[in-house]
Design a protein around this motif. Structure first.
Motif, PDB file in Angstrom:
ATOM      1  N   ARG A  55       4.447  -9.545   9.194  1.00 44.30           N
ATOM      2  CA  ARG A  55       4.169  -8.536   8.475  1.00 44.30           C
ATOM      3  C   ARG A  55       1.986  -8.431   8.256  1.00 44.30           C
ATOM      4  O   ARG A  55       1.605  -9.569   8.595  1.00 44.30           O
ATOM      5  N   VAL A  91       3.223  -3.732   6.253  1.00 46.79           N
ATOM      6  CA  VAL A  91       3.329  -3.410   4.907  1.00 46.79           C
ATOM      7  C   VAL A  91       2.193  -2.008   4.340  1.00 46.79           C
ATOM      8  O   VAL A  91       1.365  -1.705   4.928  1.00 46.79           O
ATOM      9  N   GLU A 118      12.700  -7.218   0.580  1.00 43.47           N
ATOM     10  CA  GLU A 118      11.317  -7.915   0.417  1.00 43.47           C
ATOM     11  C   GLU A 118      11.186  -8.500  -0.265  1.00 43.47           C
ATOM     12  O   GLU A 118      11.979  -9.245  -0.503  1.00 43.47           O
TER      13      GLU A 118
END
Length: 283
Positions: free
Chosen positions: A168, A244, A282
């Motif tokens: 991420r 993100v 997530e």
């Protein structure tokens, strides 16, 4: 006499609210869009758009022409279909260029086989279409639609890139990166708004014309890119990284339709599409 092609360009400008965006959508130059609009304004003796720094806004006359023009183009398609031999039903399908159509092969097959009298053909713009696989944000009120998929975006880098070990990244990581631009992206302005809010200046190395080309340019080491997750492919040279965001940016892919034979409407209502790629959960 009003020609058909300028009406296509007018409708694109009306729906996009921008000459630049309309030109990208129609794959022609900005002067061609401007010339078409001026030609219509001259022929009709009205002003169709108010122009300002933010783009264009339709006048009352522009709104009136939009409704008439969309009806006229559809009637023109129906007129052609009415005189086709063998009672074939000509259906015009528009596929948004940056959508990975391989994910929706089952949809196309369902439509093709819903009736032996259907003759499916591809058109260049959604204004010409009775059916469309398209980003919901680009859809006009003339269409009904069925949602097929919702997808997010990934940062794609080479496997030897400094970020390739990350699963991420945050927008702050974009500061030191060189990007291949995706000018046809529906959510381009949304990404620009978020980077501007964080005072992040994004550096572009060049522009691509489709997402497979983007990944090739990334593989050559010419930059990184943000692409829809449906274009993720098995490639040992590339790494796809989740982005993100405080406010997630996604796009909704829909099957849009208008004024179809009842047999095809029924087929569309029964479609249960399962995306090949599911959004990552997530953790």
């Amino acid at each position: 006499m009003i020609e058909i092609k300028p009406l296509h360009y007018f409708i694109a400008a009306y729906e996009e609210g921008s000459i630049t965006a309309a030109a990208l959508r129609c794959f022609i130059s900005q002067p061609s869009i401007t010339h078409a609009i001026k030609s219509l304004e001259s022929s009709l003796g009205v002003i169709l758009f108010e122009r300002n720094k933010q783009g264009i806004r339709p006048t009352v006359e522009g709104q009136k022409l939009y409704k008439l023009a969309t009806d006229l183009l559809l009637q023109n398609q129906q007129l052609e279909a009415a005189f086709m031999p063998n009672n074939k039903i000509e259906l015009h399908l528009y596929i948004q260029p940056d959508i990975n159509i391989e994910q929706y092969c089952d949809i196309i097959e369902t439509i093709k086989h819903s009736s032996s009298s259907i003759n499916l053909s591809i058109v260049d713009s959604v204004e010409q279409a009775q059916l469309a696989i398209i980003d919901e944000q680009r859809l006009s009120s003339q269409f009904q639609f069925k949602r097929l998929n919702r997808e997010s975006y990934k940062l794609v880098v080479r496997q030897d890139h400094a970020l390739a070990n990350n699963n991420r990244v945050r927008l702050e990581s974009f500061k030191d990166l060189t990007f291949i631009e995706r000018p046809y992206c529906t959510n381009r302005k949304a990404f620009e708004r978020l980077t501007n809010e964080k005072n992040i200046s994004v550096t572009y190395k060049g522009k691509a014309i489709h997402d497979l080309q983007i990944q090739g340019l990334v593989k050559l080491g010419l930059g990184v890119a943000v692409i829809p997750e449906s274009y993720i492919q098995q490639d040992h040279d590339l790494k796809y990284i989740s982005i993100v965001l405080d406010t997630p940016i996604t796009r909704s892919i829909v099957l849009a339709y208008r004024k179809l034979p009842s047999v095809l409407i029924k087929a569309i209502e029964e479609i249960q599409h399962t995306p090949l790629l599911q959004e990552e959960s997530e953790t």
